[in-house]
Design a protein around this motif. Sequence first.
Motif, PDB file in Angstrom:
ATOM      1  N   GLY A  47       0.790  -1.222   0.000  1.00 30.46           N
ATOM      2  CA  GLY A  47       0.000   0.000   0.000  1.00 30.46           C
ATOM      3  C   GLY A  47       0.824   1.274   0.000  1.00 30.46           C
ATOM      4  N   THR A  48       2.155   1.144   0.146  1.00 28.43           N
ATOM      5  CA  THR A  48       3.004   2.332   0.070  1.00 28.43           C
ATOM      6  C   THR A  48       2.951   2.870  -1.355  1.00 28.43           C
ATOM      7  N   THR A  49       2.744   4.155  -1.494  1.00 28.94           N
ATOM      8  CA  THR A  49       2.563   4.749  -2.819  1.00 28.94           C
ATOM      9  C   THR A  49       3.870   5.332  -3.361  1.00 28.94           C
ATOM     10  N   GLU A  50       3.896   5.512  -4.659  1.00 29.50           N
ATOM     11  CA  GLU A  50       5.050   6.156  -5.281  1.00 29.50           C
ATOM     12  C   GLU A  50       5.208   7.578  -4.764  1.00 29.50           C
ATOM     13  N   ASP A  51       4.112   8.244  -4.474  1.00 30.79           N
ATOM     14  CA  ASP A  51       4.197   9.593  -3.899  1.00 30.79           C
ATOM     15  C   ASP A  51       4.913   9.574  -2.555  1.00 30.79           C
ATOM     16  N   GLN A  52       4.694   8.540  -1.758  1.00 31.54           N
ATOM     17  CA  GLN A  52       5.386   8.429  -0.475  1.00 31.54           C
ATOM     18  C   GLN A  52       6.881   8.197  -0.678  1.00 31.54           C
ATOM     19  N   VAL A  53       7.224   7.380  -1.654  1.00 33.70           N
ATOM     20  CA  VAL A  53       8.635   7.147  -1.962  1.00 33.70           C
ATOM     21  C   VAL A  53       9.261   8.434  -2.483  1.00 33.70           C
ATOM     22  N   ARG A  54       8.540   9.178  -3.295  1.00 38.02           N
ATOM     23  CA  ARG A  54       9.027  10.465  -3.801  1.00 38.02           C
ATOM     24  C   ARG A  54       9.313  11.409  -2.622  1.00 38.02           C
ATOM     25  N   GLU A  55       8.434  11.409  -1.638  1.00 38.97           N
ATOM     26  CA  GLU A  55       8.637  12.253  -0.459  1.00 38.97           C
ATOM     27  C   GLU A  55       9.901  11.815   0.300  1.00 38.97           C
ATOM     28  N   MET A  56      10.140  10.493   0.386  1.00 46.52           N
ATOM     29  CA  MET A  56      11.366   9.988   1.017  1.00 46.52           C
ATOM     30  C   MET A  56      12.600  10.518   0.288  1.00 46.52           C
ATOM     31  N   CYS A  57      12.530  10.512  -1.037  1.00 51.17           N
ATOM     32  CA  CYS A  57      13.645  11.009  -1.843  1.00 51.17           C
ATOM     33  C   CYS A  57      13.878  12.491  -1.600  1.00 51.17           C
ATOM     34  N   GLU A  58      12.802  13.252  -1.603  1.00 46.86           N
ATOM     35  CA  GLU A  58      12.904  14.702  -1.431  1.00 46.86           C
ATOM     36  C   GLU A  58      13.436  15.083  -0.051  1.00 46.86           C
ATOM     37  N   LYS A  59      13.107  14.283   0.958  1.00 49.95           N
ATOM     38  CA  LYS A  59      13.488  14.631   2.331  1.00 49.95           C
ATOM     39  C   LYS A  59      14.810  14.017   2.779  1.00 49.95           C
ATOM     40  N   LEU A  60      15.214  12.868   2.195  1.00 46.97           N
ATOM     41  CA  LEU A  60      16.394  12.193   2.716  1.00 46.97           C
ATOM     42  C   LEU A  60      17.282  11.519   1.674  1.00 46.97           C
ATOM     43  N   LEU A  61      16.690  10.779   0.766  1.00 45.63           N
ATOM     44  CA  LEU A  61      17.478   9.882  -0.079  1.00 45.63           C
ATOM     45  C   LEU A  61      18.282  10.590  -1.166  1.00 45.63           C
ATOM     46  N   ALA A  62      17.845  11.765  -1.589  1.00 48.02           N
ATOM     47  CA  ALA A  62      18.553  12.505  -2.639  1.00 48.02           C
ATOM     48  C   ALA A  62      18.713  13.959  -2.216  1.00 48.02           C
ATOM     49  N   ASN A  63      19.854  14.515  -2.540  1.00 49.14           N
ATOM     50  CA  ASN A  63      20.066  15.953  -2.353  1.00 49.14           C
ATOM     51  C   ASN A  63      19.603  16.616  -3.642  1.00 49.14           C
ATOM     52  N   THR A  64      18.375  17.063  -3.658  1.00 45.49           N
ATOM     53  CA  THR A  64      17.752  17.519  -4.905  1.00 45.49           C
ATOM     54  C   THR A  64      18.352  18.810  -5.452  1.00 45.49           C
ATOM     55  N   VAL A  65      19.238  19.444  -4.708  1.00 45.51           N
ATOM     56  CA  VAL A  65      19.941  20.613  -5.233  1.00 45.51           C
ATOM     57  C   VAL A  65      20.925  20.176  -6.312  1.00 45.51           C
ATOM     58  N   ILE A  66      21.603  19.041  -6.080  1.00 39.51           N
ATOM     59  CA  ILE A  66      22.638  18.590  -7.018  1.00 39.51           C
ATOM     60  C   ILE A  66      22.370  17.215  -7.612  1.00 39.51           C
ATOM     61  N   GLU A  67      21.322  16.514  -7.126  1.00 45.10           N
ATOM     62  CA  GLU A  67      21.052  15.163  -7.605  1.00 45.10           C
ATOM     63  C   GLU A  67      19.633  15.047  -8.168  1.00 45.10           C
ATOM     64  N   SER A  68      19.500  14.178  -9.140  1.00 46.09           N
ATOM     65  CA  SER A  68      18.172  13.806  -9.643  1.00 46.09           C
ATOM     66  C   SER A  68      17.944  12.350  -9.269  1.00 46.09           C
ATOM     67  N   TYR A  69      16.703  11.925  -9.327  1.00 42.42           N
ATOM     68  CA  TYR A  69      16.392  10.547  -8.969  1.00 42.42           C
ATOM     69  C   TYR A  69      15.243  10.033  -9.831  1.00 42.42           C
ATOM     70  N   SER A  70      15.192   8.705  -9.919  1.00 41.67           N
ATOM     71  CA  SER A  70      14.050   8.048 -10.568  1.00 41.67           C
ATOM     72  C   SER A  70      13.639   6.895  -9.672  1.00 41.67           C
ATOM     73  N   ILE A  71      12.361   6.519  -9.772  1.00 47.87           N
ATOM     74  CA  ILE A  71      11.788   5.503  -8.904  1.00 47.87           C
ATOM     75  C   ILE A  71      11.222   4.390  -9.756  1.00 47.87           C
ATOM     76  N   GLU A  72      11.514   3.149  -9.380  1.00 42.87           N
ATOM     77  CA  GLU A  72      10.884   1.962  -9.973  1.00 42.87           C
ATOM     78  C   GLU A  72      10.100   1.279  -8.872  1.00 42.87           C
ATOM     79  N   MET A  73       8.818   1.146  -9.052  1.00 38.82           N
ATOM     80  CA  MET A  73       7.980   0.435  -8.085  1.00 38.82           C
ATOM     81  C   MET A  73       7.714  -0.967  -8.615  1.00 38.82           C
ATOM     82  N   GLY A  74       7.706  -1.933  -7.724  1.00 36.49           N
ATOM     83  CA  GLY A  74       7.432  -3.278  -8.219  1.00 36.49           C
ATOM     84  C   GLY A  74       7.346  -4.316  -7.165  1.00 36.49           C
TER      85      GLY A  74
END
Length: 76
Positions: free
Chosen positions: A49-76
Amino acid sequence: MKARVHVMLKAGVLDPQGEVVRHALGAMGFDGVEGVRQGKVIDLELADGTTEDQVREMCEKLLANTVIESYSIEMG
């Protein structure tokens, strides 16, 4: 449920680790490697039930430094 996050430095951001790898490959005789960009892969085990939007929020808050990094998500 699983998600895989790929994190890479944005274009134009200096990648010193990538340059070290490129130089080492050249020193090992692997001619023709003109550039290397090094990133990271993060595998997440998620509750159903975890959504891609929740994973995106994880990336924005912790997993990626969005100032200098980009990210992509694969759900599966």
